[in-house]
Design an enzyme around this catalytic site. Structure first.
Site, mmCIF file in Angstrom:
data_model
loop_
_atom_site.group_PDB
_atom_site.id
_atom_site.type_symbol
_atom_site.label_atom_id
_atom_site.label_comp_id
_atom_site.label_asym_id
_atom_site.label_seq_id
_atom_site.Cartn_x
_atom_site.Cartn_y
_atom_site.Cartn_z
ATOM 1 N N HIS A 50 1.647 -0.526 2.676
ATOM 2 C CA HIS A 50 0.626 0.220 1.668
ATOM 3 C C HIS A 50 -0.638 0.428 2.149
ATOM 4 C CE1 HIS A 50 3.918 -0.988 -1.023
ATOM 5 N NE2 HIS A 50 3.424 -2.018 -1.113
ATOM 6 N N ASP B 144 10.730 0.169 -0.483
ATOM 7 C CA ASP B 144 9.973 -0.841 -1.413
ATOM 8 C C ASP B 144 10.636 -1.143 -2.665
ATOM 9 O OD1 ASP B 144 8.179 -2.596 -2.471
ATOM 10 O OD2 ASP B 144 6.344 -1.470 -2.426
#
Length: 436
Positions: free
Chosen positions: A266, A317
């Site tokens: 991220h 993810d």
């Protein structure tokens, strides 16, 4: 096994689309690449544009069961997390194996040939180990073998709910109690050519400085990739500053964890100093654009990180979408929104994030169509309603997973004509309906 030859109508070589390429394969590896060659009798013909297999740098397979079930009440990342914990509490090795089989099969159908599974569902819901302490990890291994995808299990250390705070009841199954116990368990996971073992620290919320050093040490001993969630939410940065007087990136650096072997996931809320540190250490950054948009995580500084020296990779993810092309476009789209200009990343840079960047992040060979490389190939239609008329060099910006027709893993056709060789679509749908 003898030599198998694939003929690509067009193939991605050295960052460009090249017409009429013969690719010879033996024992799962590419032994010859011949551009400008006509198809010969016996060649396996791959139409459209053939790209190197994509590497999914960040996955939580069990999150797939939440798709389309968490949007009704809005909320934030933190309210979504409550639903995720409830799902995690219902899984056992058998149900986990089924759900992961569906998630991994969907990835292969979309063109992902390798995946890094960020794994923290280690024990029973009350925290006690299964008879085999790695039963949940082995369920993932079995699922990957059924789906035909290369798996790097990123076994995650998870010890606290916040700096200095014990795990919450719903987090007990994530924890081994202490870092050394975690490291001993990880060393017992049996790896092989298609099932590699890496390590992870869940986040600086879940792993303190001394234990971050244990993660780095374990990765070094195993010669393994190491991953960590980093600065996904502003609240994580604020908690880290209160506890340690620095940003999460600076904490990793103090612990000796920043290196080319590290992937930070991220990195949406990093400072200028963080960007410089990550770049100087040549760390990888796994961006997950569709998840970051779905969870309202914010827009990352991916171009600045790339320019500083970090290597970009892409992941799905929580699998709000399983589509490598949408992840690539999400990376570029977010960068455009941040910079107010187009073409922040070239198409070749986007392909690199899906291929060479993803493989580097996972500590794997691959990501190029070249002699000596694993024979992982993805054929993409260039004449569909989405791609017709596109410059082949820009197909990454027009195709979707629906355009993937054929997927080859280690020289073996795993998807032909959009059909998976071992998991029929009706079985995939049945699993996902039963696990939602």
């Amino acid at each position: 096994m003898g030599i198998v030859t694939f003929h690509a109508q067009s193939a991605w070589l050295d960052g460009a689309a090249v017409r009429d390429v013969r690719i010879e394969v033996a024992a799962g590896r590419i032994t010859a690449v011949t551009p400008g060659a006509a198809a010969a009798p016996g060649d396996e013909v791959l139409t459209g544009l053939v790209l190197p297999g994509f590497a999914n740098a960040h996955s939580h397979a069990f999150h797939r069961a939440l798709r389309g079930r968490t949007h009704g009440d809005g909320g934030t990342f933190w309210t979504w997390r409550t639903a995720m914990y409830a799902l995690a509490g219902r899984l056992d090795p058998d149900s986990y194996r089924e759900l992961a089989t569906a998630a991994f099969t969907e990835m292969v159908l979309a063109g992902w040939t390798a995946v890094g599974e960020f794994h923290y569902l280690h024990h029973r819901p009350d925290g006690t180990p299964y008879e085999d302490p790695n039963a949940m990890a082995l369920a993932l291994r079995d699922a990957a073998r059924t789906a035909g995808i290369r798996l790097v299990l990123l076994d995650a250390l998870y010890l606290t709910s916040a700096p200095g705070q014990p795990v919450l009841p719903e987090q007990r199954r994530f924890s081994d109690g202490d870092a050394r116990a975690w490291a001993r368990r990880v060393r017992e996971i049996p790896a092989d050519e298609s099932f590699r073992v890496g390590v992870a620290a869940h986040s600086v919320r879940a792993v303190g400085p001394a234990d971050l050093a244990v993660v780095a040490e374990t990765a070094w001993d195993l010669g393994a990739a190491v991953h960590v969630h980093l600065s996904e939410q502003p609240a994580e940065n604020e908690a880290c500053r209160r506890a340690y007087g620095c940003t999460p990136t600076e904490l990793l650096d103090r612990a000796g964890a920043l290196s080319p072997a590290l992937t930070v996931v991220h990195a949406n809320h990093v400072t200028d100093a963080d960007v410089a540190l990550l770049g100087a250490r040549r760390a990888s950054v796994a961006a997950c654009p569709t998840t970051e948009a779905d969870l309202g995580d914010g827009v990352g500084r991916t171009r600045a990180l790339h320019d500083a020296g970090a290597v970009l990779a892409l992941g799905t993810d929580q699998h709000a979408v399983v589509d490598p092309f949408l992840e690539a476009r999400g990376l570029e789209g977010a960068a455009r929104l941040r910079s107010l200009r187009r073409g922040v990343f070239t198409p070749a840079e986007l392909v690199a994030a899906l291929t060479t960047g993803g493989h580097r992040s996972l500590g794997l060979e691959g990501g190029t169509i070249a002699v000596g490389q694993p024979a992982d190939l993805v054929a993409v239609r260039t004449g569909s309603a989405r791609t017709a008329g596109s410059d082949p060099a820009q197909v990454v910006l027009t195709a979707t997973a629906q355009d993937v027709t054929d997927v080859v893993v280690a020289g073996e056709p795993t998807v032909r004509g959009g059909v998976h060789r071992t998991v029929p679509e009706e079985r995939l749908v049945e699993i996902l309906r039963s696990r939602s």
